[in-house]
Design an enzyme around this catalytic site. Structure first.
Site, short mmCIF file in Angstrom:
data_model
loop_
_atom_site.label_atom_id
_atom_site.label_comp_id
_atom_site.label_asym_id
_atom_site.label_seq_id
_atom_site.Cartn_x
_atom_site.Cartn_y
_atom_site.Cartn_z
N CYS A 195 49.53 35.56 39.66
CA CYS A 195 49.03 34.21 39.40
C CYS A 195 47.59 34.19 39.85
CB CYS A 195 49.85 33.15 40.15
SG CYS A 195 49.23 31.47 39.87
N CYS A 216 46.49 30.43 41.61
CA CYS A 216 47.03 30.01 42.92
C CYS A 216 48.17 30.95 43.30
CB CYS A 216 47.45 28.55 42.90
SG CYS A 216 48.53 28.12 41.51
N SER A 217 49.39 30.46 43.27
CA SER A 217 50.54 31.32 43.61
C SER A 217 51.80 30.86 42.90
CB SER A 217 50.76 31.33 45.13
OG SER A 217 50.97 30.01 45.61
N CYS A 218 51.68 30.50 41.62
CA CYS A 218 52.85 30.08 40.85
C CYS A 218 53.88 31.21 40.84
CB CYS A 218 52.44 29.72 39.43
SG CYS A 218 51.35 28.28 39.34
#
Length: 210
Positions: A111, A114-116
């Site tokens: 990702c 961000c950090s999906c």
């Protein structure tokens, strides 16, 4: 954190805690004394993410895809519905796509914004997945990143990088290891790690089970 909850009578001067564990313990103690949290409730939440909302769920999906061609086809066509049929739905897993590793192609998920991450099948994301270094280098130099994880792929094997977003999250279906014919789904699931479903590893060999 989970281990510490089982030892509420440990003294603060015991030195078996790391710095981070000591900070977590101190914060938990303070919040408990103020009546703001219930340690048993926290234990239940941790247990949920470790055993119900975690990599075991994804491993079940992979093992079923390996052993059931009909399910594998459904997973390719509509991963969200196929995964939901096993009971794995909810937060961060509403829109899924399964990408299958083959002899020619290896898939890697990142990702970049961000950090999906698909919590419903992989649990909480590892720290490295959220790190800027991984998020940038996985796109620029995926082969080098995989080598740092200990995974060296043949030069002729294509690496395809998938950028997870808030609208769509990915689950890598690793190649089924040789020598696993005749294994049931539960045994097959034991060969599937979280990292293999992100793409930074491959499924374990049957020898790994012993």
């Amino acid at each position: 954190m989970h281990d510490d909850h089982d030892h509420h009578h440990d003294h603060a001067h015991d030195n078996h805690y790391s710095d981070m564990q000591a900070r977590v313990k101190a914060l938990e103690t303070l919040l408990t004394e103020k009546g703001l949290i219930d340690p048993h409730a926290i234990d239940a939440i941790v247990e949920t993410y470790e055993t119900k909302v975690g990599p075991r769920n994804g491993a079940h999906v992979v093992a079923k895809a390996w052993s059931d061609p009909g399910f594998a086809d459904w997973l390719r066509r509509d991963a969200t519905a196929a995964i939901a049929s096993l009971g794995y739905t909810g937060r961060q897993g509403e829109h899924m796509r399964a990408v299958f590793n083959t002899a020619e192609t290896h898939n890697l998920v990142v990702c970049t914004l961000c950090s999906c991450y698909p919590w419903s099948v992989l649990g909480l994301p590892p720290v490295w997945y959220k790190a800027p270094a991984y998020r940038s280098r996985a796109v620029i130099d995926p082969r080098g990143v995989l080598a740092e994880f200990g995974l060296t792929l043949p030069e002729g094997k294509k690496i395809r990088v998938w950028d997870s977003t808030a609208e769509l999250r990915y689950l890598v279906i690793p190649e089924r290891p040789e020598g696993t014919e005749g294994m049931d789904e539960a045994t097959l699931a034991g060969l599937v790690s979280r990292d293999a479903m992100i793409g930074t590893a491959v499924a374990g060999s049957p020898e790994a089970l012993s």
